[in-house]
Design an enzyme around this catalytic site. Structure first.
Site, PDB file in Angstrom:
ATOM      1  N   ASP A 112       0.828  -1.221   0.000  1.00  0.00           N
ATOM      2  CA  ASP A 112       0.000   0.000   0.000  1.00  0.00           C
ATOM      3  C   ASP A 112       0.855   1.261   0.000  1.00  0.00           C
ATOM      4  O   ASP A 112       2.076   1.200   0.184  1.00  0.00           O
ATOM      5  CB  ASP A 112      -0.966  -0.020   1.202  1.00  0.00           C
ATOM      6  CG  ASP A 112      -0.288  -0.414   2.508  1.00  0.00           C
ATOM      7  OD1 ASP A 112       0.943  -0.334   2.589  1.00  0.00           O
ATOM      8  OD2 ASP A 112      -1.002  -0.807   3.447  1.00  0.00           O
ATOM      9  N   ASN A 170      -7.569  -2.525  14.292  1.00  0.00           N
ATOM     10  CA  ASN A 170      -8.954  -2.784  13.869  1.00  0.00           C
ATOM     11  C   ASN A 170      -9.059  -3.999  12.944  1.00  0.00           C
ATOM     12  O   ASN A 170     -10.112  -4.258  12.374  1.00  0.00           O
ATOM     13  CB  ASN A 170      -9.556  -1.551  13.177  1.00  0.00           C
ATOM     14  CG  ASN A 170      -8.805  -1.178  11.900  1.00  0.00           C
ATOM     15  OD1 ASN A 170      -7.851  -1.847  11.511  1.00  0.00           O
ATOM     16  ND2 ASN A 170      -9.244  -0.112  11.249  1.00  0.00           N
ATOM     17  N   HIS A 198      -7.244  -4.460  10.155  1.00  0.00           N
ATOM     18  CA  HIS A 198      -6.930  -4.265   8.736  1.00  0.00           C
ATOM     19  C   HIS A 198      -5.656  -5.003   8.352  1.00  0.00           C
ATOM     20  O   HIS A 198      -4.751  -5.183   9.160  1.00  0.00           O
ATOM     21  CB  HIS A 198      -6.892  -2.777   8.350  1.00  0.00           C
ATOM     22  CG  HIS A 198      -5.682  -1.996   8.750  1.00  0.00           C
ATOM     23  ND1 HIS A 198      -5.745  -0.686   9.161  1.00  0.00           N
ATOM     24  CD2 HIS A 198      -4.357  -2.306   8.786  1.00  0.00           C
ATOM     25  CE1 HIS A 198      -4.519  -0.233   9.419  1.00  0.00           C
ATOM     26  NE2 HIS A 198      -3.668  -1.200   9.202  1.00  0.00           N
TER      27      HIS A 198
END
Ligand code: GLP
Length: 250
Positions: free
Chosen positions: A67, A134, A136
């Site tokens: 990413d 969370n 991800h």
């Protein structure tokens, strides 16, 4: 999912480094899927050490990163490209023509197309993952659906809160990123996820104890594939009490 608990972060990092080195030394031009974040700094330092000692060469290795923040170019100290150069690429003999990085300042649709083309034409041999608090993976944020191809994502508030400590006063943390999607993480031949410290205890506990695959906990998709190994340190294991609620291979 196989879980490997080591006493320290350095011990885990050593195990994963040795796994990468053995792939590099046994496979022709393997494609490594790379990740950024504080978690993998000791791993990359270990790879650099092995390179300096002449135990591994990366000249034939291909890489693709998960990413990149939208709006940050490779020279920006906060970009993931900068992180990779700083911690790994500039300290070893990776060949820049073998490195695929998303350009955070590129035109978004054309970057997504370039990323998608690369991933549809190449299979990742080993994908490294960290994990957000969370759940991800990459920047696949909790959502009502899994998004399969590379995509533009608006970062979750929890991610912004967690990652903002990397940004100093006056620096603005981007709120969007381009991420590899779930399809290509699932297509990788092997996945290695690293998680260390108390902050990741809750999400690792959820990953191992919740019995459904839920896009609101994106890492849960990993339950659907084999060849997934999760490396954690003793501090995290103790905090989760994970050894009491699981049977696993050490
Ligand atoms: C970012 C990356 C994730 C990574 C996470 C972990 O959010 N997009 O791929 O898993 O950082 O960060 P850290 O290792 O600093 O906890």
């Amino acid at each position: 999912m196989k879980l490997i608990i080591s006493e320290t972060i350095n011990d885990s990092s050593e195990l994963v480094a040795q796994k990468i080195i053995s792939l590099v030394n046994s496979t022709k031009n393997p494609l490594l899927g790379l990740v950024t974040g504080g978690t993998v700094v000791p791993l990359y330092a270990n790879l650099v050490k092995n390179y300096e000692q002449g135990k591994v060469s990366f000249s034939e290795i291909r890489t693709v990163n998960l990413d990149e923040y939208v709006g940050l170019d490779q020279k920006d100290h906060q970009s993931f490209a900068f992180f990779m150069n700083q911690h790994l690429f500039n300290k070893t003999n990776f060949n820049s023509s073998n490195i695929f990085l998303v350009d955070g300042t590129g035109q978004i649709n054309s970057e997504l197309e370039r990323f998608d083309n690369f991933l549809t034409n190449n299979i990742i041999d080993l994908q490294l993952l960290g994990i957000g608090t969370n759940g991800h993976i990459g920047f696949n944020e909790p959502s009502s659906t899994f998004i399969l191809p590379p995509h533009l994502v608006s970062l979750a508030q929890e991610t912004i809160n967690s990652n903002s400590h990397f940004f100093s006063e006056g620096e603005v943390m981007p709120t969007q990123a381009i991420t590899m999607g779930i399809r290509d993480i699932m297509r990788a031949r092997e996945v290695v996820l690293l998680a260390f410290g108390k902050a990741k205890a809750n999400v690792i506990h959820r990953l191992f104890t919740e019995t459904c695959v839920d896009p609101n906990l994106p890492c849960s998709i990993l339950k659907l594939r084999d060849q997934v190994t999760i490396y954690i340190d003793r501090e995290l294991a103790t905090e989760t009490g994970i050894e009491d609620c699981l049977s696993f291979t050490k």
